[in-house]
Design a protein around this motif. Structure first.
Motif, short mmCIF file in Angstrom:
data_model
loop_
_atom_site.label_atom_id
_atom_site.label_comp_id
_atom_site.label_asym_id
_atom_site.label_seq_id
_atom_site.Cartn_x
_atom_site.Cartn_y
_atom_site.Cartn_z
N ASP A 47 0.86 -1.19 0.00
CA ASP A 47 0.00 0.00 0.00
C ASP A 47 0.90 1.24 0.00
OD1 ASP A 47 -1.50 2.26 0.99
OD2 ASP A 47 -3.04 0.89 1.70
N ALA A 48 0.89 1.99 -1.10
CA ALA A 48 1.80 3.12 -1.25
C ALA A 48 1.57 4.18 -0.18
CB ALA A 48 1.65 3.74 -2.64
N GLY A 49 0.30 4.46 0.12
CA GLY A 49 -0.01 5.47 1.13
C GLY A 49 0.46 5.06 2.51
N LYS A 50 0.23 3.82 2.86
CA LYS A 50 0.65 3.31 4.17
C LYS A 50 2.16 3.31 4.29
CE LYS A 50 -0.31 -0.56 7.28
NZ LYS A 50 -1.04 -1.85 7.42
N ALA A 51 2.86 2.92 3.23
CA ALA A 51 4.33 2.92 3.26
C ALA A 51 4.88 4.33 3.40
CB ALA A 51 4.88 2.24 2.00
N ALA A 52 4.27 5.28 2.69
CA ALA A 52 4.72 6.67 2.77
C ALA A 52 4.50 7.24 4.17
CB ALA A 52 3.98 7.51 1.73
N ARG A 53 3.36 6.91 4.77
CA ARG A 53 3.10 7.38 6.14
C ARG A 53 4.10 6.78 7.12
NH1 ARG A 53 -2.15 6.66 4.28
NH2 ARG A 53 -2.35 4.61 5.28
N ALA A 54 4.39 5.50 6.95
CA ALA A 54 5.36 4.85 7.84
C ALA A 54 6.73 5.49 7.70
CB ALA A 54 5.44 3.36 7.53
N ALA A 55 7.15 5.79 6.46
CA ALA A 55 8.45 6.42 6.24
C ALA A 55 8.51 7.79 6.92
CB ALA A 55 8.72 6.54 4.75
N ALA A 56 7.44 8.55 6.81
CA ALA A 56 7.41 9.87 7.44
C ALA A 56 7.50 9.75 8.96
CB ALA A 56 6.13 10.61 7.04
N GLU A 57 6.81 8.77 9.52
CA GLU A 57 6.85 8.57 10.97
C GLU A 57 8.23 8.12 11.43
OE1 GLU A 57 3.68 5.81 11.52
OE2 GLU A 57 2.10 7.30 11.16
N VAL A 58 8.87 7.25 10.66
CA VAL A 58 10.22 6.80 11.00
C VAL A 58 11.20 7.96 10.96
CG1 VAL A 58 12.17 5.41 10.19
CG2 VAL A 58 9.89 4.39 10.31
N ALA A 59 11.09 8.80 9.94
CA ALA A 59 11.97 9.96 9.84
C ALA A 59 11.77 10.90 11.02
CB ALA A 59 11.72 10.69 8.52
N ASP A 60 10.51 11.14 11.39
CA ASP A 60 10.22 12.02 12.53
C ASP A 60 10.76 11.45 13.83
OD1 ASP A 60 8.94 13.84 10.91
OD2 ASP A 60 6.92 13.13 11.37
N ALA A 61 10.65 10.12 13.99
CA ALA A 61 11.04 9.49 15.25
C ALA A 61 12.55 9.39 15.41
CB ALA A 61 10.42 8.10 15.35
#
Length: 260
Positions: A47-61
């Motif tokens: 799921d492209a949207g889910k993967a993009a959200r996860a990447a953003a959260e990982v970068a923030d964390a």
């Protein structure tokens, strides 16, 4: 140039890493763990949207760079195209983590051809396709880390999951084969075999008190694994601290495979 020693050997600064199936569950913990150790990471998911959200959260964390990709790991042409596009952006990967996997349950006499085929494609063929494609650049460069996510089921069988156990046994031997082919080129290929871990995909089992009691009684650590328990082993195998470790399967299972 001498490899770093001591705690510095575990650092992943300046390294790039792809973790397949990393938008949730074990994969999500693994990709965040690599990012926390300093790696620039790539989140992969269907799921492209889910993967993009996860990447953003990982970068923030973590403060590390994280991007996302979406391609079908069971399609060799899609794998080749996806890795080519990724290499055009970040260069040859330093670390590949083959984590994508699924489970199917049924008594062996009732197990369908379709479920067998999808298990083999997702759990075994995908690891072969990714390792084959990514290793080409690693060989040319003369370094790289390939880490497969196996399971205690590569050694321990239970009713209704014989085909799944077969796929995880195949991962152990694929890892040894990758070592034989790639070690002369400065590449290390190893596997991590988790025990029973509480994730989104195992919620029903965790909620089953009888099954959870069995897990706690069967595991010397007397608990389900937390996905964060896998990060230390992963960082070790992804870093220069493991440069002379090759073809091995590291069980992270609370001691389950050590006892009867």
């Amino acid at each position: 140039m001498r490899a770093p020693t001591g705690i510095a050997a575990f650092g992943l600064e300046g390294k790039s890493a792809l973790v397949t199936g990393s938008s949730q569950g074990i994969g999500r913990a693994l990709v965040e763990g690599l990012a926390a150790a300093g790696a620039s990471v790539v989140v992969h998911g269907r799921d492209a949207g889910k993967a993009a959200r996860a990447a953003a959260e990982v970068a923030d964390a973590t403060g590390s760079q994280a991007r996302s990709v979406t391609f079908d790991v069971t399609d060799p042409a899609a794998v080749d195209a996806g890795i080519a596009a990724l290499e055009a952006e970040v260069g040859v990967l330093d670390v590949l983590v083959n984590n994508a996997g699924i489970q199917r349950r049924a008594p062996i006499g009732e197990f369908s051809d379709e479920d067998w085929d999808v298990l083999m494609a997702t759990n075994v063929s995908s690891a072969f396709y990714l390792a084959r494609r990514v290793s080409r650049g690693m060989v040319e460069r003369g370094s790289g880390k390939i880490i497969q996510i196996g399971s205690v089921q590569s050694q321990l069988a239970r009713p209704s999951i014989a085909p799944y156990s077969a796929t995880k046994g195949a991962i152990v031997m694929l890892t040894k084969g990758l070592c034989a082919d790639l070690a002369p080129h400065g590449i290390q290929a190893n596997a991590i075999a988790p025990g029973y871990f509480a994730t989104e995909l195992t919620q029903a089992l965790v909620a089953d008190e009888d099954f959870s009691d069995w897990v706690r009684q069967r595991t010397p650590a007397a608990r389900w694994g937390d996905t964060r328990d896998l990060v230390g082993a992963l960082v070790f195998l992804a870093s220069s601290a493991s440069d002379f470790v090759n073809g091995q399967t590291l069980f992270v299972d609370g001691g389950m495979t050590a006892v009867v």
